[in-house]
Scaffold this motif. Structure first.
Motif, PDB file in Angstrom:
ATOM      1  N   VAL A  53       0.835  -1.201   0.000  1.00  0.00           N
ATOM      2  CA  VAL A  53       0.000   0.000   0.000  1.00  0.00           C
ATOM      3  C   VAL A  53       0.873   1.256   0.000  1.00  0.00           C
ATOM      4  N   TYR A  54       1.961   1.248   0.785  1.00  0.00           N
ATOM      5  CA  TYR A  54       2.848   2.416   0.808  1.00  0.00           C
ATOM      6  C   TYR A  54       3.501   2.637  -0.553  1.00  0.00           C
ATOM      7  N   CYS A  55       3.980   1.569  -1.183  1.00  0.00           N
ATOM      8  CA  CYS A  55       4.614   1.711  -2.494  1.00  0.00           C
ATOM      9  C   CYS A  55       3.623   2.230  -3.530  1.00  0.00           C
ATOM     10  N   TYR A  56       2.391   1.750  -3.460  1.00  0.00           N
ATOM     11  CA  TYR A  56       1.357   2.255  -4.369  1.00  0.00           C
ATOM     12  C   TYR A  56       1.175   3.760  -4.162  1.00  0.00           C
ATOM     13  N   GLY A  57       1.072   4.191  -2.924  1.00  0.00           N
ATOM     14  CA  GLY A  57       0.919   5.616  -2.634  1.00  0.00           C
ATOM     15  C   GLY A  57       2.140   6.410  -3.050  1.00  0.00           C
ATOM     16  N   TRP A  58       3.326   5.836  -2.846  1.00  0.00           N
ATOM     17  CA  TRP A  58       4.564   6.512  -3.233  1.00  0.00           C
ATOM     18  C   TRP A  58       4.579   6.762  -4.737  1.00  0.00           C
ATOM     19  N   PHE A  59       4.182   5.746  -5.508  1.00  0.00           N
ATOM     20  CA  PHE A  59       4.137   5.928  -6.957  1.00  0.00           C
ATOM     21  C   PHE A  59       3.072   6.944  -7.349  1.00  0.00           C
ATOM     22  N   ALA A  60       1.957   6.980  -6.618  1.00  0.00           N
ATOM     23  CA  ALA A  60       0.927   7.972  -6.906  1.00  0.00           C
ATOM     24  C   ALA A  60       1.465   9.383  -6.692  1.00  0.00           C
ATOM     25  N   VAL A  61       2.281   9.568  -5.647  1.00  0.00           N
ATOM     26  CA  VAL A  61       2.860  10.888  -5.380  1.00  0.00           C
ATOM     27  C   VAL A  61       3.965  11.192  -6.383  1.00  0.00           C
ATOM     28  N   THR A  62       4.864  10.252  -6.612  1.00  0.00           N
ATOM     29  CA  THR A  62       6.023  10.491  -7.465  1.00  0.00           C
ATOM     30  C   THR A  62       5.634  10.696  -8.926  1.00  0.00           C
ATOM     31  N   LEU A  63       4.816   9.829  -9.435  1.00  0.00           N
ATOM     32  CA  LEU A  63       4.461   9.915 -10.852  1.00  0.00           C
ATOM     33  C   LEU A  63       3.371  10.938 -11.105  1.00  0.00           C
ATOM     34  N   GLY A  64       2.799  11.464 -10.032  1.00  0.00           N
ATOM     35  CA  GLY A  64       1.840  12.542 -10.181  1.00  0.00           C
ATOM     36  C   GLY A  64       0.439  12.088 -10.500  1.00  0.00           C
ATOM     37  N   GLY A  65       0.292  11.018 -11.227  1.00  0.00           N
ATOM     38  CA  GLY A  65      -1.050  10.585 -11.592  1.00  0.00           C
ATOM     39  C   GLY A  65      -1.794  11.745 -12.241  1.00  0.00           C
ATOM     40  N   PRO A  66      -3.033  11.943 -11.892  1.00  0.00           N
ATOM     41  CA  PRO A  66      -3.783  13.078 -12.445  1.00  0.00           C
ATOM     42  C   PRO A  66      -3.617  14.338 -11.603  1.00  0.00           C
ATOM     43  N   PHE A  67      -2.659  14.337 -10.674  1.00  0.00           N
ATOM     44  CA  PHE A  67      -2.594  15.389  -9.658  1.00  0.00           C
ATOM     45  C   PHE A  67      -2.450  16.812 -10.197  1.00  0.00           C
ATOM     46  N   PRO A  68      -1.415  17.159 -10.968  1.00  0.00           N
ATOM     47  CA  PRO A  68      -1.288  18.572 -11.363  1.00  0.00           C
ATOM     48  C   PRO A  68      -2.494  19.077 -12.163  1.00  0.00           C
ATOM     49  N   GLU A  69      -3.119  18.210 -12.936  1.00  0.00           N
ATOM     50  CA  GLU A  69      -4.274  18.616 -13.724  1.00  0.00           C
ATOM     51  C   GLU A  69      -5.497  18.861 -12.849  1.00  0.00           C
ATOM     52  N   LEU A  70      -5.522  18.296 -11.649  1.00  0.00           N
ATOM     53  CA  LEU A  70      -6.668  18.475 -10.760  1.00  0.00           C
ATOM     54  C   LEU A  70      -6.654  19.816 -10.042  1.00  0.00           C
ATOM     55  N   CYS A  71      -5.503  20.467  -9.989  1.00  0.00           N
ATOM     56  CA  CYS A  71      -5.416  21.767  -9.327  1.00  0.00           C
ATOM     57  C   CYS A  71      -6.067  22.821 -10.217  1.00  0.00           C
ATOM     58  N   GLU A  72      -6.986  23.536  -9.650  1.00  0.00           N
ATOM     59  CA  GLU A  72      -7.643  24.609 -10.391  1.00  0.00           C
ATOM     60  C   GLU A  72      -6.852  25.891 -10.206  1.00  0.00           C
ATOM     61  N   ASP A  73      -6.974  26.809 -11.147  1.00  0.00           N
ATOM     62  CA  ASP A  73      -6.249  28.075 -11.059  1.00  0.00           C
ATOM     63  C   ASP A  73      -6.702  28.908  -9.868  1.00  0.00           C
ATOM     64  N   ARG A  74      -7.949  28.774  -9.495  1.00  0.00           N
ATOM     65  CA  ARG A  74      -8.495  29.520  -8.367  1.00  0.00           C
ATOM     66  C   ARG A  74      -9.264  28.572  -7.461  1.00  0.00           C
ATOM     67  N   ALA A  75      -9.127  28.807  -6.150  1.00  0.00           N
ATOM     68  CA  ALA A  75      -9.883  28.030  -5.172  1.00  0.00           C
ATOM     69  C   ALA A  75     -11.317  28.546  -5.137  1.00  0.00           C
ATOM     70  N   ALA A  76     -12.171  27.871  -4.388  1.00  0.00           N
ATOM     71  CA  ALA A  76     -13.562  28.300  -4.249  1.00  0.00           C
ATOM     72  C   ALA A  76     -13.659  29.690  -3.619  1.00  0.00           C
ATOM     73  N   SER A  77     -12.670  30.057  -2.814  1.00  0.00           N
ATOM     74  CA  SER A  77     -12.662  31.374  -2.171  1.00  0.00           C
ATOM     75  C   SER A  77     -12.140  32.462  -3.102  1.00  0.00           C
ATOM     76  N   GLY A  78     -11.629  32.092  -4.271  1.00  0.00           N
ATOM     77  CA  GLY A  78     -11.122  33.067  -5.218  1.00  0.00           C
ATOM     78  C   GLY A  78      -9.608  33.236  -5.171  1.00  0.00           C
ATOM     79  N   ALA A  79      -8.930  32.540  -4.260  1.00  0.00           N
ATOM     80  CA  ALA A  79      -7.474  32.656  -4.132  1.00  0.00           C
ATOM     81  C   ALA A  79      -6.790  31.962  -5.306  1.00  0.00           C
ATOM     82  N   ARG A  80      -5.683  32.546  -5.751  1.00  0.00           N
ATOM     83  CA  ARG A  80      -4.932  31.993  -6.871  1.00  0.00           C
ATOM     84  C   ARG A  80      -4.067  30.815  -6.411  1.00  0.00           C
TER      85      ARG A  80
END
Length: 143
Positions: A53-80
């Motif tokens: 389970v740890y190695c799976y999570g490590w690869f999810a963090v290291t390889l990024g998965g869909p992570f950078p694409e999931l970040c929106e330019d602005r939060a719900a509060s309007g912050a950049r």
């Protein structure tokens, strides 16, 4: 840790878990075995599961998965978007916004699952040591 080492550990743990299950089944079929052996196999099973389970999570963090694409330019509060934060222990991927808020994309349940499995593995290892020591000190013919 380098990616090939983590890949090797993941491969080892994914192959060791079914092997531990097979050994546990074989031990349960032969009731003449000591309970220490069964506890030892259980400790190995839980330890290798935690590693997988740890190695799976490590690869999810290291390889990024869909992570950078999931970040929106602005939060719900309007912050950049101010940046990305990645951590390997505890495992986390987070989008950090200028108002200090973060949005995590790797669930903390993975960390909790690793902690629980590893803690149970340590407890079973201690139980194995206790049972093996107790079995050594019992005179022959007693149970």
């Amino acid at each position: 840790m380098p990616t090939p080492l983590m890949g090797l550990l993941l491969l080892l743990s994914v192959t060791a878990v079914p092997a531990c299950v097979l050994v546990a089944v074989l031990l349960l079929r032969n009731p003449a075995r000591s309970p220490a052996a069964l506890c030892g196999v259980g400790a190995l099973l839980l330890g290798f599961s935690a590693l997988a389970v740890y190695c799976y999570g490590w690869f999810a963090v290291t390889l990024g998965g869909p992570f950078p694409e999931l970040c929106e330019d602005r939060a719900a509060s309007g912050a950049r978007l101010a940046g990305l934060r990645q951590g390997f222990w505890p495992l986390r991927n987070a989008c950090v916004y200028s108002d200090g808020s973060t949005v995590e994309h790797l669930s903390s349940s993975i960390n909790v699952f690793v902690y629980v499995l590893a803690g149970l593995a340590v407890a079973l290892t201690c139980a194995t040591a206790f049972l093996a020591r107790r079995a050594r000190h019992l005179p022959e013919g007693t149970s």
